[in-house]
Design an enzyme around this catalytic site. Structure first.
Site, PDB file in Angstrom:
ATOM      1  CB  CYS A 121      -0.929  -0.035   1.212  1.00 41.85           C
ATOM      2  SG  CYS A 121      -2.145   1.299   1.246  1.00 41.85           S
ATOM      3  CB  CYS A 122       3.806   2.312   2.031  1.00 46.62           C
ATOM      4  SG  CYS A 122       3.189   2.756   3.662  1.00 46.62           S
ATOM      5  CB  CYS A 204      -2.532   6.955   5.954  1.00 46.57           C
ATOM      6  SG  CYS A 204      -1.598   7.363   4.461  1.00 46.57           S
ATOM      7  CB  CYS A 207      -1.421   3.291   8.840  1.00 43.75           C
ATOM      8  SG  CYS A 207      -1.969   2.240   7.509  1.00 43.75           S
ATOM      9  CB  CYS A 230       5.894   5.179   4.559  1.00 47.09           C
ATOM     10  SG  CYS A 230       6.803   6.716   4.468  1.00 47.09           S
TER      11      CYS A 230
HETATM   12  S1  SF4 Z   1       0.399   4.604   5.659  1.00 45.28           S
HETATM   13 FE1  SF4 Z   1      -1.176   2.998   5.531  1.00 45.28          FE
HETATM   14  S2  SF4 Z   1      -2.840   3.835   4.223  1.00 45.28           S
HETATM   15 FE2  SF4 Z   1      -1.019   5.138   4.003  1.00 45.28          FE
HETATM   16  S3  SF4 Z   1      -0.030   4.381   2.174  1.00 45.28           S
HETATM   17 FE3  SF4 Z   1       0.954   3.326   3.936  1.00 45.28          FE
HETATM   18  S4  SF4 Z   1      -0.215   1.431   4.311  1.00 45.28           S
HETATM   19 FE4  SF4 Z   1      -1.420   2.748   2.894  1.00 45.28          FE
END
Ligand code: SF4
Length: 246
Positions: A121-122, A204, A207, A230
């Site tokens: 996701c990151c 985010c 998270c 991240c």
């Molecule tokens: S912090 Fe969480 S929601 Fe944001 S990009 Fe990374 S995994 Fe995705």
């Protein structure tokens, strides 16, 4: 704009020695002169980022400022974004994922993709969009401080970021929490009100959780997982830095 050029170890060491006693504004002024329009500042609107924006504005340093809009930031963060633009009369560029929409990501990973694979996701929502946004840049400003995590303790004013092929300038490398909040109070700098609700580090919304008294300031990031970064600031082996060629 000039093409990105690697710094060699000798230049990094020479500059770091020269900037050893410089204050953050001195480091920023050096970076603006050294890299010109190739310099950019990517902020996640942590309090350190707000302080750097204040320093850039008060010193008349015309530096491109951008932020990664993952689409799942806190409402307070979006409010702060607008407040900083208004206070300093600047536009903070929004960098958004272009290769995959949130709905497409959810179709592959489920409705909460950050729970299934936060690294992926990151990568999709932060690292790849940032990489695209930095292609024509030669240096970026980072708000990291060496007292934040073990992974950041080697931070110096100047480094070479192999991941993005950029010089990395860390003006706050030696600052403490006390320094940061002192500047915020003195200059009435806008900051995220979540900091006053036990969120010392804000990413985010899905998270990030508040932290308890005595916890590591970043304990609320990806709580319950080993993940602490991240992927934007993770350290590189020294060998990689040594291998950077001019
Ligand atoms: S912090 Fe969480 S929601 Fe944001 S990009 Fe990374 S995994 Fe995705």
């Amino acid at each position: 704009m000039t093409a990105p050029r690697a710094l060699d170890r000798a230049e990094i060491d020479r500059v770091n020695n020269a900037l050893e006693g410089a204050d953050p504004e001195g480091i920023l002024a050096w970076a603006a002169a050294r890299f010109g329009q190739g310099l950019t500042f990517a902020t996640g609107f942590g309090v350190e980022g707000c302080v750097i924006i204040d320093m850039l504005a008060t010193n008349g340093l015309q530096v491109d400022v951008l932020s990664l809009d993952t689409g799942v930031l806190f409402p307070e963060t979006y409010d702060l974004w607008r407040a900083l633009e208004s206070r300093y009369a600047l536009t903070i560029r929004a960098v958004r994922p272009t290769s995959v929409r949130l709905e497409e990501q959810a179709a592959e990973y489920g409705p909460e993709p950050w729970l299934v694979d936060p690294d992926a996701c990151c990568q999709l929502r932060k690292v790849e969009p940032l990489r695209a946004a930095l292609t024509d840049r030669t240096a970026w400003i980072s708000s990291i401080r060496r007292d934040q995590t073990a992974a950041r303790k080697e931070a110096r004013p100047l480094g070479w970021d192999e991941r993005f092929g950029l010089a990395k300038v860390s003006p706050l490398w030696r600052w403490t929490d006390e320094d940061i909040w002192g500047r915020v109070r003195t200059r009435s700098i806008p900051y995220n009100p979540l900091h006053d609700r036990s969120y010392p580090s804000i990413g985010c919304a899905p998270c990030t959780t508040p932290v308890a008294a005595g916890e590591d300031p970043r304990a609320g990031r990806w709580r319950g997982r080993d993940k602490k970064e991240c992927g934007l600031h993770a350290p590189l082996p020294l060998a990689v830095i040594k291998g950077a060629a001019s």
